[in-house]
Design an enzyme around this catalytic site. Structure first.
Site, PDB file in Angstrom:
ATOM      1  N   TYR A 144       6.720 -34.400  -2.281  1.00 38.75           N
ATOM      2  CA  TYR A 144       7.528 -35.067  -3.304  1.00 38.75           C
ATOM      3  C   TYR A 144       8.289 -34.055  -4.166  1.00 38.75           C
ATOM      4  O   TYR A 144       9.345 -34.364  -4.701  1.00 38.75           O
ATOM      5  CB  TYR A 144       6.637 -35.915  -4.218  1.00 38.75           C
ATOM      6  CG  TYR A 144       6.328 -37.292  -3.696  1.00 38.75           C
ATOM      7  CD1 TYR A 144       5.543 -37.456  -2.555  1.00 38.75           C
ATOM      8  CD2 TYR A 144       6.790 -38.422  -4.348  1.00 38.75           C
ATOM      9  CE1 TYR A 144       5.241 -38.722  -2.080  1.00 38.75           C
ATOM     10  CE2 TYR A 144       6.487 -39.693  -3.881  1.00 38.75           C
ATOM     11  CZ  TYR A 144       5.715 -39.834  -2.751  1.00 38.75           C
ATOM     12  OH  TYR A 144       5.418 -41.088  -2.288  1.00 38.75           O
ATOM     13  N   LYS A 195      -5.517 -33.379   6.021  1.00 41.08           N
ATOM     14  CA  LYS A 195      -5.142 -33.252   7.429  1.00 41.08           C
ATOM     15  C   LYS A 195      -5.329 -31.781   7.784  1.00 41.08           C
ATOM     16  O   LYS A 195      -4.411 -31.093   8.241  1.00 41.08           O
ATOM     17  CB  LYS A 195      -3.690 -33.743   7.598  1.00 41.08           C
ATOM     18  CG  LYS A 195      -3.229 -33.881   9.018  1.00 41.08           C
ATOM     19  CD  LYS A 195      -3.859 -35.049   9.771  1.00 41.08           C
ATOM     20  CE  LYS A 195      -3.417 -35.026  11.222  1.00 41.08           C
ATOM     21  NZ  LYS A 195      -4.210 -35.926  12.074  1.00 41.08           N
ATOM     22  N   ASP A 227      -5.768 -39.832   9.051  1.00 35.24           N
ATOM     23  CA  ASP A 227      -5.594 -40.889  10.058  1.00 35.24           C
ATOM     24  C   ASP A 227      -6.886 -41.690  10.217  1.00 35.24           C
ATOM     25  O   ASP A 227      -6.878 -42.918  10.282  1.00 35.24           O
ATOM     26  CB  ASP A 227      -5.114 -40.306  11.406  1.00 35.24           C
ATOM     27  CG  ASP A 227      -5.884 -39.071  11.857  1.00 35.24           C
ATOM     28  OD1 ASP A 227      -6.708 -38.551  11.074  1.00 35.24           O
ATOM     29  OD2 ASP A 227      -5.667 -38.615  13.001  1.00 35.24           O
ATOM     30  N   ASP A 251      -0.040 -42.103  -1.605  1.00 33.48           N
ATOM     31  CA  ASP A 251       0.978 -43.160  -1.660  1.00 33.48           C
ATOM     32  C   ASP A 251       0.715 -44.180  -0.559  1.00 33.48           C
ATOM     33  O   ASP A 251       0.682 -45.386  -0.799  1.00 33.48           O
ATOM     34  CB  ASP A 251       2.369 -42.524  -1.493  1.00 33.48           C
ATOM     35  CG  ASP A 251       3.470 -43.578  -1.493  1.00 33.48           C
ATOM     36  OD1 ASP A 251       3.417 -44.468  -2.362  1.00 33.48           O
ATOM     37  OD2 ASP A 251       4.359 -43.513  -0.621  1.00 33.48           O
ATOM     38  N   ASP A 255      -1.326 -48.189  -0.815  1.00 36.26           N
ATOM     39  CA  ASP A 255      -0.702 -49.467  -0.422  1.00 36.26           C
ATOM     40  C   ASP A 255      -1.588 -50.187   0.596  1.00 36.26           C
ATOM     41  O   ASP A 255      -1.788 -51.390   0.522  1.00 36.26           O
ATOM     42  CB  ASP A 255       0.684 -49.239   0.202  1.00 36.26           C
ATOM     43  CG  ASP A 255       1.816 -49.416  -0.809  1.00 36.26           C
ATOM     44  OD1 ASP A 255       1.568 -49.160  -2.009  1.00 36.26           O
ATOM     45  OD2 ASP A 255       2.917 -49.818  -0.411  1.00 36.26           O
TER      46      ASP A 255
END
Ligand code: IPM
Ligand code: MG
Length: 364
Positions: A144, A195, A227, A251, A255
């Site tokens: 970001y 990750k 994942d 983020d 959701d």
């Protein structure tokens, strides 16, 4: 002496922002009257509304207002009329500008399923029952904010886009510390999501979180690849307590986790820094339903509760707001997004007024 004068910056924003903010402010008013706390509200423009008025999504006047406030309460930003603007002028840039300039690096997204709404979840009731997850998302680093960034034409005349995933060890440590502290107030389980099997930045993330954990021997720290975490959130969400993760992964996972509860319209968030904090619903500005008095104001109302808890040192009153929302749902009041058969369909305003009534009874 306990502080009882607070300055709150109020940015209603775009789309449904103004309607849901109106209901949230009714709630805040009750608390300030009953508790005799002096809450000074200063309204400002951000997002598309600010662009239309000042030609920029985050005018200096709004940033100044936020910087000199004890907390910021935000509705939502964005809408189709601003989508073709240059990237730097889009409403969403206001959020990133506020996050970066206020230094609010710890984004807390509590994912709690209200029993009354379990049927609204796309997953089976037995999978989502009782979930109580706190996602701690790093908010001022990662792709970001990382540099270099942008789209450039190469020597071959073809465009190439670049964003940079970057974290310093200090940035990782300070979010890890917040997450361990939060885990201490809960079931003492912290899961760090990364990750690290493929990205060096994430290897550093894992190392620094592990090192930080040496100061928290009472917390059970585990690690998971992002994942797998996305999969486990659907397979068995009840296994999670506190999750700490990066800006981009947070983020996406928040959701996904929000949907477990049935409606993203229910979930609040808090973004904490060293000096100030920002409170906003997780959902967006929903321009398609704006101005129709059908939006769900509960996530913004619950954001006010988080503000009382984390910025105004009023945890009891925060709990009362949450209880008032619970009672409202129990009695069957539903906005359209969480509507179920045989319940009472109400609009934004009536939903707000119902919570107000319940809260009045609770604080008296
Ligand atoms: C969020 C939103 C923002 C983000 C967008 C609107 C910039 O999706 O707060 O989760 O990606 O952080
Ligand atoms: Mg998001």
């Amino acid at each position: 002496m306990k502080k009882n004068n607070f300055k709150i910056a109020v940015f209603a924003g775009d789309g449904i922002g103004p309607e849901i903010m109106k209901e949230a402010l009714k709630i805040l008013k009750i608390i300030s009257e009953k508790k005799n706390v002096n809450i000074q509200l200063n309204e400002g423009l951000v997002g598309g509304a600010a662009y239309d008025h000042y030609g920029t999504p985050l005018p200096d006047s709004s940033l100044e207002l936020a910087l000199c406030s004890d907390a910021v309460l935000l509705g939502a930003v964005g809408g189709p009329q601003w989508e073709s603007l240059d990237y730097s002028l889009r409403p969403e840039r206001a959020l990133l500008g506020l996050r970066g300039n206020l230094g609010i690096f710890a984004n807390l997204r509590p994912i709690v399923a209200f029993d009354e709404l379990l049927d609204a979840s796309p997953l089976k009731k037995n999978i989502v029952q009782g979930i109580d997850i706190m996602i701690v998302r790093e908010l001022t680093g990662d792709v970001y904010f990382g540099k270099p960034r942008g789209v450039k034409k190469g020597n071959d005349g073809k465009r190439r886009g670049v964003n940079t995933m970057a974290y310093s060890e200090d940035e990782i440590r300070r979010i890890a510390v917040r997450a361990f502290e939060i885990a201490r107030t809960r079931k003492k389980n912290l899961l760090s999501v990364d990750k690290a099997n493929i990205l060096e930045t994430m290897e550093l993330w894992r190392d620094v979180v592990t090192e930080t954990g040496q100061d928290y021997p009472d917390i059970n720290l585990k690690h998971m690849y992002v994942d797998n975490c996305a999969l486990q959130l659907i397979r068995n969400p009840a296994q999670f307590d506190v999750i700490v993760t990066t800006n981009l992964f947070g983020d996406i996972l928040s959701d996904e986790a929000a949907m477990l509860t049935g409606s993203i319209g229910m979930l609040p968030s808090a973004s904490l820094g060293e000096k100030t904090a920002l409170y906003e619903p997780i959902h967006g500005s929903a321009p398609d339903i704006a101005g129709k008095n059908i939006a769900n104001p509960l996530a913004t109302i619950l954001s006010v509760a988080l503000m009382l808890r984390y910025s105004l040192s009023l945890p009891r009153e925060a709990g009362l707001i949450e209880e008032a929302v619970g009672k409202t749902l129990k009695e069957g009041f539903r906005t359209r997004d969480i509507y179920q058969k045989n319940k009472k369909l109400v609009g934004t305003e009536e939903m707000g007024d119902t919570v107000v009534k319940k809260l009045r009874n609770l604080v008296n």
